[in-house]
Structures are given as C-alpha cells and as structure tokens.
Motif scaffolding. Structure first.
Motif, short mmCIF file in Angstrom:
data_model
loop_
_atom_site.label_atom_id
_atom_site.label_comp_id
_atom_site.label_asym_id
_atom_site.label_seq_id
_atom_site.Cartn_x
_atom_site.Cartn_y
_atom_site.Cartn_z
N HIS A 159 15.55 115.34 42.12
CA HIS A 159 15.48 114.06 41.38
C HIS A 159 14.17 113.87 40.63
CE1 HIS A 159 19.23 112.57 43.11
NE2 HIS A 159 18.84 113.06 44.27
N ARG A 160 13.27 114.83 40.67
CA ARG A 160 12.00 114.77 39.95
C ARG A 160 11.12 113.59 40.37
NH1 ARG A 160 13.33 116.52 33.67
NH2 ARG A 160 14.44 118.46 34.17
N VAL A 161 11.20 113.23 41.64
CA VAL A 161 10.33 112.18 42.17
C VAL A 161 8.94 112.78 42.39
CG1 VAL A 161 9.89 110.62 44.11
CG2 VAL A 161 12.23 110.92 43.23
N GLU A 162 7.91 112.09 41.89
CA GLU A 162 6.54 112.57 42.01
C GLU A 162 5.77 111.84 43.10
OE1 GLU A 162 4.84 111.90 38.22
OE2 GLU A 162 6.33 113.10 37.14
N GLN A 163 6.06 110.54 43.30
CA GLN A 163 5.28 109.73 44.23
C GLN A 163 6.19 108.78 45.00
OE1 GLN A 163 2.33 107.49 42.12
NE2 GLN A 163 1.50 109.26 41.05
N LEU A 164 5.78 108.47 46.24
CA LEU A 164 6.36 107.38 47.02
C LEU A 164 5.27 106.35 47.24
CD1 LEU A 164 8.28 109.29 49.86
CD2 LEU A 164 9.12 108.63 47.61
N ALA A 203 13.34 106.32 26.63
CA ALA A 203 12.98 106.13 28.04
C ALA A 203 11.56 106.63 28.29
CB ALA A 203 13.96 106.88 28.94
N PRO A 204 10.79 105.92 29.13
CA PRO A 204 9.43 106.38 29.44
C PRO A 204 9.47 107.66 30.25
CG PRO A 204 10.07 104.54 30.86
CD PRO A 204 11.16 104.69 29.84
N ALA A 205 8.37 108.37 30.21
CA ALA A 205 8.31 109.64 30.93
C ALA A 205 8.45 109.42 32.43
CB ALA A 205 7.00 110.36 30.61
N ARG A 206 7.88 108.32 32.95
CA ARG A 206 7.95 108.03 34.37
C ARG A 206 8.80 106.80 34.60
NH1 ARG A 206 2.41 107.27 36.79
NH2 ARG A 206 3.09 108.31 38.67
N GLU A 265 2.35 101.70 36.52
CA GLU A 265 3.24 101.23 35.45
C GLU A 265 3.96 99.93 35.80
OE1 GLU A 265 2.75 105.66 35.01
OE2 GLU A 265 3.06 104.24 36.65
N THR A 266 3.93 99.51 37.08
CA THR A 266 4.57 98.25 37.45
C THR A 266 3.62 97.07 37.38
OG1 THR A 266 4.05 98.39 39.83
CG2 THR A 266 6.04 99.54 39.06
N THR A 267 2.37 97.29 36.99
CA THR A 267 1.36 96.23 37.03
C THR A 267 1.03 95.71 35.64
OG1 THR A 267 -0.56 97.71 36.83
CG2 THR A 267 0.33 97.37 39.05
N ILE A 268 0.67 94.44 35.58
CA ILE A 268 0.16 93.86 34.34
C ILE A 268 -1.25 94.38 34.07
CG2 ILE A 268 -0.48 91.68 33.21
CD1 ILE A 268 1.80 90.35 34.76
N CYS A 269 -1.94 94.80 35.12
CA CYS A 269 -3.28 95.36 34.95
C CYS A 269 -3.28 96.61 34.08
CB CYS A 269 -3.90 95.68 36.31
SG CYS A 269 -4.18 94.24 37.36
N GLU A 270 -2.18 97.33 34.06
CA GLU A 270 -2.08 98.49 33.17
C GLU A 270 -2.19 98.04 31.72
OE1 GLU A 270 -0.82 102.13 31.16
OE2 GLU A 270 -2.25 101.45 32.67
N GLU A 271 -1.63 96.89 31.37
CA GLU A 271 -1.76 96.35 30.01
C GLU A 271 -3.19 95.86 29.77
OE1 GLU A 271 1.32 93.39 29.64
OE2 GLU A 271 2.76 94.69 30.67
N GLU A 319 9.11 97.02 50.09
CA GLU A 319 9.71 97.82 49.02
C GLU A 319 9.09 99.21 49.03
OE1 GLU A 319 8.85 95.75 45.44
OE2 GLU A 319 10.20 94.06 45.88
N ILE A 320 9.91 100.22 48.73
CA ILE A 320 9.40 101.57 48.52
C ILE A 320 9.73 101.97 47.10
CG2 ILE A 320 9.54 103.99 49.19
CD1 ILE A 320 10.14 103.15 51.99
N HIS A 321 8.72 102.33 46.34
CA HIS A 321 8.88 102.74 44.95
C HIS A 321 8.94 104.27 44.87
CE1 HIS A 321 7.97 98.68 43.45
NE2 HIS A 321 7.08 98.64 44.42
N PHE A 322 9.95 104.77 44.18
CA PHE A 322 10.09 106.19 43.91
C PHE A 322 9.77 106.39 42.42
CE2 PHE A 322 12.73 105.06 47.44
CZ PHE A 322 12.60 106.12 48.34
N VAL A 323 8.73 107.16 42.14
CA VAL A 323 8.20 107.27 40.79
C VAL A 323 8.31 108.71 40.30
CG1 VAL A 323 6.22 106.77 39.30
CG2 VAL A 323 6.52 105.52 41.45
#
Length: 329
Positions: A57-62, A23-26, A189-195, A68-72
């Motif tokens: 829950h170790r959530v770092e960012q909203l 599993a990834p760290a985030r 991490e949800t973006t293709i731009c990261e690749e 949509e709301i992403h919990f990271v």
C-alpha cells in the motif's frame, strides 16, 4: 476478561475524498479508534505492519494522535488499505493478548512486559528531540503556556518545531486530552502550521464551522476543533523555528489585543530560545542582539498592559511577559 486493556477497535476511517486537482504525492488515511491504544499495543502494530503496508500500500509512516492512527504515504487504494488495517488490528490484538498470557504463566522468562528504559531527551541522537529538550529547559515556559490558555480560552496550547519534513511538539499544555506529548509528531500535511511555514503569517479564527475559509478546510474537521490561533516563531535571520499554537473544540471570541498579546508570547519564547542557544557558545553573556530583542518584547508587553484593564487576564499576561523579559546586564 480484560477491561480497559488498550485493545482498540476501529469505529471508522477518514479516507481522502475525490480530488478536483492532481492528487498529492502523500496521502493520509486515518483510522478512528474507540479508545487510545497502549504503548505495548503500538509497538506490536509497528512490528507487524512492515513490510506488508509498505510494499502493498506504499505506507511510509504511522502516526498516533489521540484516538486516531494516521497512515501516510503514496496510497493509491484507501479502501483496500482500510481492509488490510482491520485485519492487521486483529492480529496485533491477538499477539499482545498472547504475550500477556505468556507473561502471566512465565513472569521471569518472558520479558515482553518490561517497557524499554527511555533515554533522557538531552541524550537522544534524534536532532528533533534536541529542540524539545531546549524548550523544556526554559523554567518559565509551563507558566507561559498556561497563561496563553487563559488568554485565549483555548485549552490546548503547544510550541511546535516545524520543518519542511516534520511537525514535532516541543512543549504542551493539554486541558482537553488531545494526547500529544513533547517529542511526538503530527503528520505535517494535516496541520495548518505547514501553511504558516510557507507564508510566515498568524492564522486565527473563532469558529471553523462557520468561517468562510476554514469551514471547508480539512484540518479543523480532522482534529475536531472550532477555535484556533497559530503564530510563527522566527529566528533572528528570518527563518522559521516553528509555531506557538492554541486550539479548542469550543468557539472563541478573540479580539485584536488578545491576538497581539499571543504574538508577544510567541516572540518572547522564541527570543529566550535563541538566548539559550547563544549562551551555549558565549557562556554567561547575553549577546546584545538577543538582549535588544527581549527589550523590544518587554516594551511591547508594557504597552499592552497599559491599555488593558488592571484586573484582566490580558494585563496579567502582559505584565508577566514584561517581568520575564528582563535580562541581567
């Protein structure tokens, strides 16, 4: 009774699936909403979320993206988090509603309705917003983004600042109500731009759902698009500033010339941005290296224009780039 009040309801969650690798760290858990929340509601969410989400829950960012709301974070129990978030939403809505009622009863004493005064982008201490401000200073940029949209038939186009930590929208042309504004982040991490940040290559596909690679890629499914193109914007030293990207929920039919012209647009914007940076150091004088880069972009645009039909969007776009790439000697 409040109608269209900005009190969102959760219609579902997008939870991480089973992993066939470590599993990834985030991890990203996404709450899907029936309507976009107001800024007032989001401020209350941010106020009530901590420290419980971080400790339990170790959530770092909203991150709010459209509806949509992403919990990271290093989230270990996605289902447990989803139950907590449902309860949190009820508390947030109750608090916002109570604040509204108090403001109606005591409009002078209760200042909770007064939105904060936003500082100009250029005055912000956030270094990301300095990049946003630099892009927004380019007078030709809105027209170029609109031309990029016409060129690709994709209704969302953005210039993004991409680093190893963040994806930040710098300039946006939004014809689909995607909801991003300059200065707002997506979860990297949800973006293709990261690749793209790692391999520095253009990524383009016409229809994700039937593509051999992107039909199983999580990003098109998460953001709901079929067609996509993203081009790296590189500095003169080879480092990545970010990307010029376009997407649409509908499929596209881009040919090689269209892709090349989109790459020229990215090169022109990148060269202009560096020109702005250098002029801050050498006032009134465009450095030869930047001028040479713009001349090369203009020459390439001219070749594209010569090979395109005179009335086509490609010809219009290439000729526009060619004209805009002229720097006073």
């Amino acid at each position: 009774m409040y109608t269209g009040s900005g009190f969102p309801s959760i219609i579902g969650f997008d939870l991480p699936g089973l992993q066939d690798r470590p599993a990834p760290a985030r991890v990203i858990v996404t709450a899907l909403l029936d309507a976009p929340p107001t800024e007032e509601w989001m401020r209350m969410l941010d106020r009530l979320a901590w420290p419980a989400l971080r400790l339990d829950h170790r959530v770092e960012q909203l991150r709010l993206v459209g509806q949509e709301i992403h919990f990271v974070g290093e989230i270990r129990d996605g289902r447990g988090l989803s139950a907590t978030v449902r309860e949190l939403f009820e508390r947030v809505t109750a608090r916002v509603l109570a604040a509204r009622m108090a403001a109606l009863e005591n409009p002078v004493e209760d200042l909770s309705w007064t939105p904060p005064v936003s500082a100009p982008l250029s005055a912000s201490r956030d270094p990301r917003l300095a990049d946003v401000a630099a892009l927004l200073k380019l007078p030709a940029l809105p027209g170029l983004l609109e031309l990029a949209s016409q060129l690709t038939a994709m209704r969302f186009v953005a210039v993004a600042r991409v680093t190893a930590e963040r994806w930040t929208a710098c300039a946006v042309h939004d014809g689909i109500g995607f909801g991003l504004v300059p200065g707002q982040d997506l979860v990297l991490e949800t973006t293709i731009c990261e690749e793209i940040r790692q391999h520095h290559q253009t990524v383009q596909f016409d229809q994700a759902s039937i593509h051999p690679v992107f039909s199983t890629h999580p990003t098109p499914a998460l953001y709901g698009f079929e067609s996509y193109i993203s081009v790296p914007m590189l500095r003169r030293d080879g480092s990545l500033f970010g990307t010029l990207c376009a997407l649409d929920p509908n499929p596209s039919q881009l040919d090689a010339v269209s892709v090349k012209c989109f790459e020229v647009l990215a090169a022109w914007i990148g060269a202009q941005l560096e020109l702005e940076d250098m002029q801050a150091v050498i006032e009134g004088e465009a450095p030869v290296t930047i001028r040479a880069a713009l001349d090369a972009v203009a020459e390439q645009a001219g070749r594209i224009a010569a090979g395109a039909a005179s009335s086509s969007v490609l010809s219009e776009t290439a000729l526009r780039i060619q004209a805009l790439s002229v720097v006073p000697r």
